[in-house]
Scaffold this active site. Structure first.
Site, PDB file in Angstrom:
ATOM      1  N   ALA A  12       0.705  -1.295   0.074  1.00 46.09           N
ATOM      2  CA  ALA A  12       0.044   0.013   0.081  1.00 46.09           C
ATOM      3  C   ALA A  12       0.852   1.276  -0.094  1.00 46.09           C
ATOM      4  O   ALA A  12       0.577   2.076  -0.877  1.00 46.09           O
ATOM      5  CB  ALA A  12      -0.789  -0.083   1.318  1.00 46.09           C
ATOM      6  N   CYS A  44      -6.206  -6.753   4.017  1.00 48.08           N
ATOM      7  CA  CYS A  44      -7.692  -6.621   4.686  1.00 48.08           C
ATOM      8  C   CYS A  44      -8.586  -7.817   4.331  1.00 48.08           C
ATOM      9  O   CYS A  44      -9.399  -8.034   4.840  1.00 48.08           O
ATOM     10  CB  CYS A  44      -8.040  -5.067   4.464  1.00 48.08           C
ATOM     11  SG  CYS A  44      -6.828  -4.106   4.446  1.00 48.08           S
TER      12      CYS A  44
HETATM   13  C1  LIG Z   1      -5.347  -9.884   7.979  1.00 47.96           C
HETATM   14  C2  LIG Z   1      -5.293  -8.493   7.792  1.00 47.96           C
HETATM   15  C3  LIG Z   1      -6.500  -7.579   7.823  1.00 47.96           C
HETATM   16  C4  LIG Z   1      -6.181  -6.478   7.669  1.00 47.96           C
HETATM   17  N1  LIG Z   1      -7.559  -5.667   7.652  1.00 47.96           N
HETATM   18  C5  LIG Z   1      -7.290  -4.357   7.487  1.00 47.96           C
HETATM   19  C6  LIG Z   1      -8.960  -3.598   7.427  1.00 47.96           C
HETATM   20  O1  LIG Z   1      -9.905  -4.224   7.309  1.00 47.96           O
HETATM   21  N2  LIG Z   1      -8.663  -2.262   7.314  1.00 47.96           N
HETATM   22  C7  LIG Z   1      -7.346  -1.616   7.367  1.00 47.96           C
HETATM   23  O2  LIG Z   1      -7.383  -0.319   7.243  1.00 47.96           O
HETATM   24  N3  LIG Z   1      -6.297  -2.204   7.414  1.00 47.96           N
HETATM   25  C8  LIG Z   1      -6.259  -3.760   7.593  1.00 47.96           C
HETATM   26  N4  LIG Z   1      -5.138  -4.219   7.685  1.00 47.96           N
HETATM   27  C9  LIG Z   1      -3.929  -3.428   7.725  1.00 47.96           C
HETATM   28  C10 LIG Z   1      -3.310  -3.166   6.174  1.00 47.96           C
HETATM   29  O3  LIG Z   1      -3.209  -4.189   5.399  1.00 47.96           O
HETATM   30  C11 LIG Z   1      -2.055  -2.647   6.425  1.00 47.96           C
HETATM   31  O4  LIG Z   1      -2.111  -1.391   7.268  1.00 47.96           O
HETATM   32  C12 LIG Z   1      -1.385  -2.276   4.864  1.00 47.96           C
HETATM   33  O5  LIG Z   1      -1.240  -3.377   4.168  1.00 47.96           O
HETATM   34  C13 LIG Z   1      -0.028  -1.573   5.195  1.00 47.96           C
HETATM   35  O6  LIG Z   1       0.478  -1.432   4.255  1.00 47.96           O
HETATM   36  P1  LIG Z   1       2.174  -1.137   4.000  1.00 47.96           P
HETATM   37  O7  LIG Z   1       2.534  -0.762   2.620  1.00 47.96           O
HETATM   38  O8  LIG Z   1       2.599  -0.189   4.915  1.00 47.96           O
HETATM   39  O9  LIG Z   1       2.807  -2.290   4.565  1.00 47.96           O
HETATM   40  P2  LIG Z   1       2.656  -3.918   3.941  1.00 47.96           P
HETATM   41  O10 LIG Z   1       1.136  -4.321   3.506  1.00 47.96           O
HETATM   42  O11 LIG Z   1       2.907  -4.833   5.159  1.00 47.96           O
HETATM   43  O12 LIG Z   1       3.783  -3.918   2.957  1.00 47.96           O
HETATM   44  C14 LIG Z   1       5.061  -4.227   3.102  1.00 47.96           C
HETATM   45  C15 LIG Z   1       5.691  -4.923   1.846  1.00 47.96           C
HETATM   46  O13 LIG Z   1       6.983  -4.613   2.088  1.00 47.96           O
HETATM   47  C16 LIG Z   1       7.400  -5.981   1.821  1.00 47.96           C
HETATM   48  N5  LIG Z   1       8.862  -5.896   2.343  1.00 47.96           N
HETATM   49  C17 LIG Z   1       9.330  -5.791   3.917  1.00 47.96           C
HETATM   50  N6  LIG Z   1      10.466  -5.725   3.888  1.00 47.96           N
HETATM   51  C18 LIG Z   1      11.238  -5.800   2.821  1.00 47.96           C
HETATM   52  C19 LIG Z   1      12.511  -5.995   2.332  1.00 47.96           C
HETATM   53  N7  LIG Z   1      13.406  -5.726   3.262  1.00 47.96           N
HETATM   54  N8  LIG Z   1      12.649  -6.146   1.146  1.00 47.96           N
HETATM   55  C20 LIG Z   1      11.710  -6.130   0.041  1.00 47.96           C
HETATM   56  N9  LIG Z   1      10.284  -6.338   0.569  1.00 47.96           N
HETATM   57  C21 LIG Z   1      10.061  -6.126   1.881  1.00 47.96           C
HETATM   58  C22 LIG Z   1       6.797  -7.006   2.455  1.00 47.96           C
HETATM   59  O14 LIG Z   1       6.705  -8.346   2.024  1.00 47.96           O
HETATM   60  C23 LIG Z   1       5.169  -6.683   2.241  1.00 47.96           C
HETATM   61  O15 LIG Z   1       4.703  -6.869   0.882  1.00 47.96           O
HETATM   62  C24 LIG Z   1      -5.407  -5.626   7.529  1.00 47.96           C
HETATM   63  C25 LIG Z   1      -4.044  -6.446   7.544  1.00 47.96           C
HETATM   64  C26 LIG Z   1      -4.016  -7.801   7.709  1.00 47.96           C
HETATM   65  C27 LIG Z   1      -2.679  -8.466   7.987  1.00 47.96           C
END
Ligand SMILES: Cc1cc2nc3c(=O)[nH]c(=O)nc-3n(C[C@H](O)[C@H](O)[C@H](O)COP(=O)(O)OP(=O)(O)OC[C@H]3O[C@@H](n4cnc5c(N)ncnc54)[C@H](O)[C@@H]3O)c2cc1C
Length: 447
Positions: A12, A44
């Site tokens: 995201a 999510c």
């Molecule tokens: C089961 C579940 C249900 C959820 N339901 C909701 C909801 O209903 N509503 C809501 O608002 N939020 C929800 N969330 C939370 C939401 O999914 C997260 O807040 C959001 O995905 C965060 O986005 P991000 O990009 O910060 O991190 P992430 O989605 O964690 O993405 C980070 C990415 O970085 C990659 N990564 C990490 N380190 C490295 C590295 N060193 N090298 C290469 N790649 C790497 C990971 O593999 C991952 O794909 C839910 C989460 C889960 C797990």
């Protein structure tokens, strides 16, 4: 010479930043490194793949690497960034054992958060948690395999959603939580008790007040009891993935997440961060918080991308992330559960004198055939009379009304004004006095 933006973590926050930077700067080279098999996916939706409401994990993918390639954004899947060298402006990438260095001019650090595995819980490091689409696929296979009993440890919203998914597929589930009720970070205790009832109505065996201190593949142990099943899944909260940033010398804030200012800039020049791995500011408490929600990650990523783009262009404009209220929603069966702003206890901790108004009514006119109970709580500051927080537990259609309360908090509306806002009414949708009106009136009269 073309400059390069490297994105570490392709979900995201990272892909929002990449997309926004691309919109502003057509000729910036952008490469996103993702260690998993997918980018731009909806974690999510994962519990609903487990539960069978959503057919395939692929349905949760918003954009594929090919979609990004069409916008000239490079994606490297199964490529883990294992080191960031800010002095040499290069990252070290591991792709199935092949290591390579990639230089960058600008960096977006968006690694997200992993399931919390507290050291006080023996075996937690190996326990099954739900985070990536691969985890969702694995858990879906576990359910398909026909397990008869699952144990879920943790009563946060992910634990609840996982427990419901097992129950939805007809499996026996025990949900064990250390809190006196589920969703302790979402609801005041009496509202939490309503959520407990909803969990039990699904046939889930809910055990509260038990701290699990050891987990193995089939048993969770705590409070002198063993909870055994064919599978044990944890949902104990999240932990921001900051190790790589910390090693690179990027400042980590008080919450343990990456410290950023409102422009999503870290303390190191040319390095932005946002999403689950980073801090943000709570608009009511004014404190730094780390809130792992997709809502925050998408917006923070967009702000970072705007600022990266403008930096590349040499333009002085900056976008500022306005902060969060912690607005969140989930459901347990038919019961919708939502919160925004501060809980009653939090408002006391942050120095407010809370005036609380609570009402129980129905999601439609009381005589409508589908009427079901709804409980609304509003919390206001006794002195300024501003709305500080709200909680809703109730039947279909009630949960998203939390957005009205979020809007009132956001605009610093007083409880007295909220009691008179011109809301829509017809019998299939609400009572003529909306429950938010009544809760506001009650909070106002107690203030
Ligand atoms: C089961 C579940 C249900 C959820 N339901 C909701 C909801 O209903 N509503 C809501 O608002 N939020 C929800 N969330 C939370 C939401 O999914 C997260 O807040 C959001 O995905 C965060 O986005 P991000 O990009 O910060 O991190 P992430 O989605 O964690 O993405 C980070 C990415 O970085 C990659 N990564 C990490 N380190 C490295 C590295 N060193 N090298 C290469 N790649 C790497 C990971 O593999 C991952 O794909 C839910 C989460 C889960 C797990």
């Amino acid at each position: 010479v073309t400059e390069r933006l490297v994105v570490v973590g392709g979900d995201a926050a990272g892909m929002s930043a990449a997309s926004q930077a691309r919109r502003l700067v057509p000729d910036l080279e952008i490469i996103a490194f993702e260690r998993g098999d997918y980018v731009s996916y909806s974690a999510c939706g994962e519990p609903y793949v487990m539960g069978g409401e959503v057919a395939e994990v692929e349905d949760l993918v918003a954009r594929t690497p090919a979609d990004f390639a069409a916008r000239d954004i490079g994606v490297r899947l199964r490529s883990e960034v294992i080191e960031i060298d800010l002095d040499r402006r290069a990252i070290l990438v591991d792709s199935a054992g092949d290591r390579s260095k990639v230089g960058f001019d600008y960096l977006m650090y968006s690694t997200g958060a992993s399931p919390l595995r507290p050291p006080s819980v023996a075996g937690a490091e190996k326990a099954i948690g739900l985070r990536s689409l691969n985890d969702a696929e694995d858990l879906r296979r576990v359910v398909d395999r026909g397990v008869s009993k699952a144990v879920v440890v943790g009563g946060g919203y992910i634990g609840l959603e996982v427990a419901e998914a097992f129950a939805h597929r007809g499996r026996n589930v025990t949900l064990v939580t250390s809190g006196e009720h589920v969703l302790t970070r979402t609801l005041d205790p009496d509202m939490g008790a309503l959520a407990d009832d909803a969990v039990r109505r699904l046939g889930i065996d809910l055990v509260t007040g038990v701290y699990i201190d050891a987990i193995s593949e089939h048993v969770a142990h705590g409070g002198g009891r063993d909870f055994s099943g064919d599978v044990v899944v944890i949902g104990l909260g999240t932990s921001p993935e900051t190790e790589l940033a910390h090693r690179a010398g990027i400042e980590i804030g008080v919450t343990g997440a990456v410290a950023v200012n409102s422009f999503q800039e870290t303390d190191r020049p040319g390095v932005w961060s946002g999403g689950d791995c980073a801090e943000t500011t709570h608009r009511v408490s004014g404190r730094q918080v780390n809130i792992a929600l997709g809502t925050v990650a998408n917006k923070a990523g967009r702000v970072a991308g705007t600022n990266i783009g403008n930096t590349v262009l040499g333009a002085p404009e900056r976008a500022a992330f306005p902060g969060v209220l912690g607005t969140a929603i989930t459901k347990v069966g038919e019961i919708e559960i939502a919160r925004t702003g501060l809980l009653t206890t939090e408002s006391v901790i942050y120095g407010y004198e809370p005036a609380v108004g609570t009402v129980t009514g129905t999601n439609t006119a009381g005589y409508w055939p589908t009427a079901s109970p709804v409980h609304v709580r509003l919390i206001a500051d006794h002195i300024s009379r501003r709305v500080l927080g709200g909680q809703i537990v109730g039947g279909p259609g009630s949960g998203k009304k939390i957005d009205v309360i979020a809007t009132a908090i956001w605009t610093q509306m007083s409880i007295d004004e909220l009691a008179w806002v011109d809301f829509a009414y017809a019998p299939p949708f609400s009572s003529v006095w909306d429950l938010i009106h009544i809760a506001a009136r009650r909070a106002a009269s107690s203030a």
